[in-house]
Design a protein around this motif. Structure first.
Motif: not given
Length: 389
Positions: A285-303
């Motif tokens: 997956l390619t991202f539109l912002s900086a990304i790195d090993d070990g980065l913690l992500l959370r899935l977002g839910r829309g309002k």
């Protein structure tokens, strides 16, 4: 129909607007000139649809506006006086009695030389002599495929010190092939355009999204940071794991799925979107912002996106008056979600009511941070007793 016909009964005072939907570059510029006859611009911004031939447009701009400074970029859509559009060229003429501008071009920006950006920025700021009683801000338009905006913004913040910076990454429709910025009659790729503005108008910066974090966490376990490429999430192939978490088959991953199921990163007490651009290869997956090993992500839910748009644009000056206009940089992923939900007419009506003009971006720049899936803007308020230059 002219741009003036598209506006409400009280158009902006500090800028003049023009729109062309023609296919021929010479016709486009002729239509813009016809709509801007009353303008006395310090400079003009052009937000360009991907369908136009850029060499022809550059030549037409040089011929049609020989005595006017023209800047701009290619886009993933435009916000005109009608609201959202895909194939319109929008021109914003900033009146010289309210604005002064100085500019510099960073090229190449892949890779970014932090030292050179800081030096070039400090030099621009020192040579642009301040006018007493006026305020400063900066606009940045960067190649949206450079993968360098995070570093660029950090360097600009160091170079500009306390000058606020807003902007958007240039787009290419939904093709993701090549993006450009416009300066001195030429379009440039692998480049970023910095505009340092001075104005007698009060202004407020805007930045908002419509997501909140869920309890679903993921960790980047293999990445190629310089390419913003994630190969593994939670120890599994990235596309497969993301698809599992959002409960769709891998084959159905698309820009719309990415738009409605973003991943968020935490910065202090705030969460920012790290938007997914597209599948890369079989599993990446390619991202539109900086990304790195070990980065913690959370899935977002829309309002509710229209409600957050309404509240986010509801700004006023110290006297309670609405903005003269809002210069907006709106992520193309927001537009995709809005269109899929059939809410584009409602969003366009919000933009018309609040006099929002701008473009859809591949990324947004807000006060030193590169973000995604966010509306960033600058609300300029009506002039009060301004002195002409």
């Amino acid at each position: 129909m002219t741009a003036v016909d598209d506006l409400d009964s009280k158009p902006p005072e500090a800028v003049r607007l023009a729109v062309s939907r023609a296919d021929n570059a010479a016709v486009v510029v002729a239509e813009l000139k016809g709509q801007l006859t009353a303008a006395r611009p310090s400079f003009i911004l052009l937000f360009v649809p991907h369908r136009l031939q850029l060499d022809d447009l550059a030549q037409a701009v040089r011929t049609g506006f020989p005595d006017t400074v023209v800047f701009g970029c290619t886009t993933a859509g435009q916000i005109t006086p009608r609201g959202y559009e895909d194939d319109a060229l929008l021109a914003i003429a900033f009146e010289r009695r309210h604005f002064r501008v100085a500019s510099t071009l960073f090229k190449p920006i892949s890779p970014v030389s932090i030292a050179e950006v800081v030096s070039q920025t400090e030099r621009l700021a020192s040579q642009f002599r301040a006018t007493p009683g006026r305020k400063r801000l900066a606009l940045i338009f960067a190649d949206g495929l450079s993968k360098q905006e995070d570093i660029l913004m950090a360097a600009l913040e160091a170079g500009l010190k306390d000058v606020p910076v807003f902007g958007g990454s240039a787009g290419d429709g939904l093709r993701f092939e090549r993006t450009h910025v416009l300066r001195n009659g030429e379009f440039h790729s692998n480049a970023a355009l910095l505009l340092l503005l001075e104005t007698d108008l009060a202004f407020n910066g805007l930045g908002f999204d419509h997501f909140q974090p869920t309890e679903t966490c993921m960790v980047v376990t293999s990445a190629v940071p310089e390419e913003r490429l994630v190969l593994e999430i939670n120890g599994s192939p990235a596309a497969e794991e993301y698809a599992r978490l959002v409960k769709v088959p891998v084959a159905e991953l698309s820009p719309t799925i990415f738009a409605e199921n973003p991943v968020l990163v935490r910065n202090g007490n705030l969460y920012h979107v790290r938007a997914i651009q597209q599948n890369q290869g079989k599993h990446g997956l390619t991202f539109l912002s900086a990304i790195d090993d070990g980065l913690l992500l959370r899935l977002g839910r829309g309002k509710e996106i229209i409600r957050t748009l309404d509240s986010g644009l509801a700004v006023a000056d110290k006297d309670g008056e609405a903005p003269d206009f809002i210069l907006g940089f709106d992520c193309y992923l927001r537009k995709l979600e809005i269109k899929r939900k059939g809410l584009d007419a409602a969003a366009s009506e919000q933009f018309r009511q609040r006099r929002v003009v701008g473009f859809n971006t591949y990324g947004e720049q807000h006060l030193g941070v590169h973000v995604n899936q966010t509306f960033v803007g600058v609300a300029f308020f009506r002039p009060k007793g301004s002195m002409p230059l």
